[in-house]
Motif scaffolding. Structure first.
Motif, PDB file in Angstrom:
ATOM      1  N   GLU A   1      16.374  19.129 -24.329  1.00 43.25           N
ATOM      2  CA  GLU A   1      16.329  18.331 -24.935  1.00 43.25           C
ATOM      3  C   GLU A   1      15.284  17.385 -24.448  1.00 43.25           C
ATOM      4  O   GLU A   1      15.059  16.777 -23.368  1.00 43.25           O
ATOM      5  N   PRO A   2      14.055  16.753 -25.692  1.00 42.68           N
ATOM      6  CA  PRO A   2      12.886  16.459 -24.418  1.00 42.68           C
ATOM      7  C   PRO A   2      13.707  14.565 -24.733  1.00 42.68           C
ATOM      8  O   PRO A   2      13.195  13.887 -23.895  1.00 42.68           O
ATOM      9  N   ASP A   3      14.562  14.240 -25.866  1.00 40.74           N
ATOM     10  CA  ASP A   3      14.775  13.201 -25.634  1.00 40.74           C
ATOM     11  C   ASP A   3      15.149  12.434 -24.639  1.00 40.74           C
ATOM     12  O   ASP A   3      16.547  12.861 -24.376  1.00 40.74           O
ATOM     13  N   ASP A   4      15.184  11.398 -23.847  1.00 39.10           N
ATOM     14  CA  ASP A   4      15.949  10.201 -23.063  1.00 39.10           C
ATOM     15  C   ASP A   4      15.721  11.221 -21.889  1.00 39.10           C
ATOM     16  O   ASP A   4      16.874  10.922 -20.564  1.00 39.10           O
ATOM     17  N   ASN A   5      14.866  12.109 -21.388  1.00 42.64           N
ATOM     18  CA  ASN A   5      15.001  13.219 -20.194  1.00 42.64           C
ATOM     19  C   ASN A   5      15.636  13.437 -19.946  1.00 42.64           C
ATOM     20  O   ASN A   5      15.932  13.823 -18.547  1.00 42.64           O
ATOM     21  N   LEU A   6      16.981  14.160 -20.712  1.00 44.33           N
ATOM     22  CA  LEU A   6      17.774  14.670 -20.620  1.00 44.33           C
ATOM     23  C   LEU A   6      17.507  16.366 -19.837  1.00 44.33           C
ATOM     24  O   LEU A   6      18.583  16.892 -19.454  1.00 44.33           O
ATOM     25  N   GLY A   7      17.207  17.044 -20.307  1.00 45.81           N
ATOM     26  CA  GLY A   7      16.583  18.472 -19.506  1.00 45.81           C
ATOM     27  C   GLY A   7      17.133  19.340 -20.194  1.00 45.81           C
ATOM     28  O   GLY A   7      17.481  19.112 -21.392  1.00 45.81           O
ATOM     29  N   ALA A   8      17.499  20.087 -19.631  1.00 45.76           N
ATOM     30  CA  ALA A   8      18.657  21.008 -20.435  1.00 45.76           C
ATOM     31  C   ALA A   8      19.921  20.536 -20.582  1.00 45.76           C
ATOM     32  O   ALA A   8      20.439  20.566 -19.813  1.00 45.76           O
TER      33      ALA A   8
END
Length: 76
Positions: A66-73
């Motif tokens: 997930e690129p939004d909010d720096n969530l990662g995998a």
């Protein structure tokens, strides 16, 4: 399906959809029906550990970042 439980529930639901789309793009359609089982893991580290575990057993997974909010995998 694995989804991280350390993110808000509304985001968890969204990530399940994203991971399903990712799998659809990565894998060829099979002639037999498939099943969806949703499990949760406590963190990104546990998510990647389970994906590695599945790979050792020959289970293909599509990991969604997930690129939004720096969530990662977030889901696989």
């Amino acid at each position: 399906m694995l989804v991280r439980s350390d993110i808000p529930l509304v985001d968890q639901i969204t990530q399940v959809g994203h991971a399903c789309l990712e799998a659809g793009w990565q894998f060829a359609r099979t002639p037999v029906p498939c099943h969806l089982i949703v499990l949760s893991v406590a963190s990104e580290a546990q998510l990647t550990d389970w994906v590695s575990y599945a790979a050792r057993w020959g289970i293909r997974c599509a990991l969604f970042y997930e690129p939004d909010d720096n969530l990662g995998a977030t889901a696989a």
